[in-house]
Scaffold this active site. Structure first.
Site, PDB file in Angstrom:
ATOM      1  N   TYR A 158      -3.458   1.922   9.419  1.00  0.00           N
ATOM      2  CA  TYR A 158      -3.743   0.467   9.228  1.00  0.00           C
ATOM      3  C   TYR A 158      -2.452  -0.174   9.731  1.00  0.00           C
ATOM      4  O   TYR A 158      -1.223   0.053   8.951  1.00  0.00           O
ATOM      5  CB  TYR A 158      -4.390  -0.158   7.962  1.00  0.00           C
ATOM      6  CG  TYR A 158      -4.828  -1.236   7.793  1.00  0.00           C
ATOM      7  CD1 TYR A 158      -5.950  -1.883   8.420  1.00  0.00           C
ATOM      8  CD2 TYR A 158      -4.156  -2.419   7.047  1.00  0.00           C
ATOM      9  CE1 TYR A 158      -6.241  -3.216   8.378  1.00  0.00           C
ATOM     10  CE2 TYR A 158      -4.387  -3.709   7.016  1.00  0.00           C
ATOM     11  CZ  TYR A 158      -5.604  -4.065   7.535  1.00  0.00           C
ATOM     12  OH  TYR A 158      -6.032  -5.572   7.437  1.00  0.00           O
ATOM     13  N   THR A 160      -0.501  -2.511   8.183  1.00  0.00           N
ATOM     14  CA  THR A 160       0.455  -2.815   7.363  1.00  0.00           C
ATOM     15  C   THR A 160       1.044  -1.614   6.673  1.00  0.00           C
ATOM     16  O   THR A 160       1.852  -1.549   5.826  1.00  0.00           O
ATOM     17  CB  THR A 160      -0.019  -3.481   6.138  1.00  0.00           C
ATOM     18  OG1 THR A 160      -1.300  -2.628   5.252  1.00  0.00           O
ATOM     19  CG2 THR A 160      -0.647  -4.835   6.386  1.00  0.00           C
ATOM     20  N   LYS A 161       0.667  -0.165   7.099  1.00  0.00           N
ATOM     21  CA  LYS A 161       1.079   0.843   6.525  1.00  0.00           C
ATOM     22  C   LYS A 161       2.725   1.054   6.832  1.00  0.00           C
ATOM     23  O   LYS A 161       3.163   0.654   7.932  1.00  0.00           O
ATOM     24  CB  LYS A 161       0.269   1.971   6.984  1.00  0.00           C
ATOM     25  CG  LYS A 161      -1.168   1.825   6.570  1.00  0.00           C
ATOM     26  CD  LYS A 161      -1.650   1.720   5.148  1.00  0.00           C
ATOM     27  CE  LYS A 161      -2.995   2.073   4.952  1.00  0.00           C
ATOM     28  NZ  LYS A 161      -3.276   1.518   3.453  1.00  0.00           N
ATOM     29  N   ASN A 162       3.382   1.975   6.272  1.00  0.00           N
ATOM     30  CA  ASN A 162       4.667   2.351   6.608  1.00  0.00           C
ATOM     31  C   ASN A 162       4.736   2.738   8.126  1.00  0.00           C
ATOM     32  O   ASN A 162       5.532   2.723   8.781  1.00  0.00           O
ATOM     33  CB  ASN A 162       5.358   3.395   5.487  1.00  0.00           C
ATOM     34  CG  ASN A 162       5.713   2.747   4.183  1.00  0.00           C
ATOM     35  OD1 ASN A 162       5.073   1.857   3.681  1.00  0.00           O
ATOM     36  ND2 ASN A 162       6.425   3.449   3.363  1.00  0.00           N
TER      37      ASN A 162
END
Length: 361
Positions: free
Chosen positions: A182, A184-186
């Site tokens: 997704y 916003t993940k790292n």
């Protein structure tokens, strides 16, 4: 204003590469399960020093297909932490299995191995661990339980790209490691995307069937499958960002170290332990006046988030599945947790400013 996250700014360093990849993608005219997916699967496997990776459409599908690959019977029980995001529990329900919620360790927010032992029944077939906020679960005792009781282990690694426990990467302990990419993940795509690490060639081949309508050969369907393929374009974007994952994680760890060092003791901060290499997908604190604190920070132009405001047992969608149980540790976490700015976009000066405002509360 200090935002919690800004995806446009986050992706700005990669903008030219992303545009070039899109132009190549458009020019090539191959949109589904092409070379970019195969290359990303290989590179993601190499990063984890594993052999088998299967790209899928999203993190929820990564969990569902992992469970489906195990061939469990309807009504079998899967142990899962009581303070996880709803997707983890939804994957169990969608597979016709029974989620058995287990309380977390109050100092780590991750599933408590001792509580797992207390929740085992003759119907237990698997443990679904969640490496929450970017810190691995305590995997040694969990794997000992799994081996002793012959249970499958599925790791929900949606928030733990590059996280380690005793120098071993999240997603490489159990039978399956399920990842979300997704945005916003790292390691974030520019849309939905996911992947599964698995240990055996048999599971690898079955997962490839399951993600593509149950088909190993076009128009020949060997199993009841799904349409859950990692998008060729998203795979190409992930290939650009994967080489920068460790850099992103180091930056977030640096910001977290500033919080840990200078935030005063009126806030409960994440526990630090040499066995764990946390990647701080989320930097969370606990405070008894969480809602008042969140409003105070917003008045001072600092945006925060809550992960998560509603505990699973209080979700209307799950009332028919989780009735008659009480989860006081989980409830306390959900009532008090607050996620602070800790992104690749943030500077140390911004974090010092957040701390200055927080310490005045």
């Amino acid at each position: 204003m200090i935002p919690y996250e800004n995806l446009k700014t986050l992706n700005h360093p990669f903008e030219e590469q992303l545009k070039n990849k899109f132009a190549l993608f458009l020019d090539k005219g191959w949109y589904i399960l092409g070379a970019e997916v195969a290359l990303f699967e290989r590179e993601f496997a190499d990063y984890h020093q594993e052999k088998y990776v299967v790209g899928v459409a999203n993190g929820l599908d990564a969990l569902i297909l992992s469970l489906q690959c195990c061939g469990f019977k309807r009504g079998d029980e899967v142990i899962v932490p009581s303070n996880t995001y709803i997707a983890t529990i939804l994957s169990i329900i969608h597979c016709g299995l029974v989620p058995v919620l287990v309380e977390p360790d109050s100092s780590t927010y991750n599933i408590d191995p001792k509580a797992i032992l207390q929740s085992l029944t003759e119907k237990t077939v698997a443990i679904m661990v969640v490496h929450l906020y970017g810190q691995c679960c305590e995997m040694d005792p969990i794997m000992e339980i799994a081996v002793h009781h012959q249970l499958k282990v599925i790791e929900d690694c949606a928030q733990a790209h590059g996280a380690k426990y005793k120098n071993k990467l999240a997603g490489t302990f159990g039978d399956f490691g399920a990842f979300s990419f997704y945005p916003t993940k790292n390691l974030g795509a520019l849309g939905d995307a996911g992947a599964i690490i698995c240990k055996s060639e048999t599971d690898y081949l079955k997962l490839k069937q399951l993600r593509n309508y149950g088909s190993e050969k076009k128009y020949h369907n060997g199993v009841i499958g799904y349409n859950s393929r990692l998008d060729e374009l998203q795979a190409s974007f992930l290939r650009i960002k994967l080489p920068h994952l460790d850099e992103i994680n180091r930056h977030k760890r640096k910001l977290a170290s500033v919080y840990n060092a200078y935030l005063n003791d009126s806030f409960i901060k994440p526990r630090e332990d040499t066995d764990f290499y946390s990647v701080y997908h989320i930097y969370n604190i606990l405070h008894p006046e969480r809602d008042k604190l969140k409003h105070y920070l917003l008045e001072n132009n600092i945006v925060t988030e809550i992960h998560y405001p509603v505990a699973p047992q209080d979700q209307p969608a799950l009332k028919g599945y989780l009735t008659g149980y009480d989860y006081p540790i989980s409830a306390k976490i959900h009532q008090r947790t607050l996620s602070l700015p800790c992104s690749f976009i943030h500077t140390e000066d911004e974090i010092f400013h957040v701390i200055e405002i927080l310490n005045k509360f």
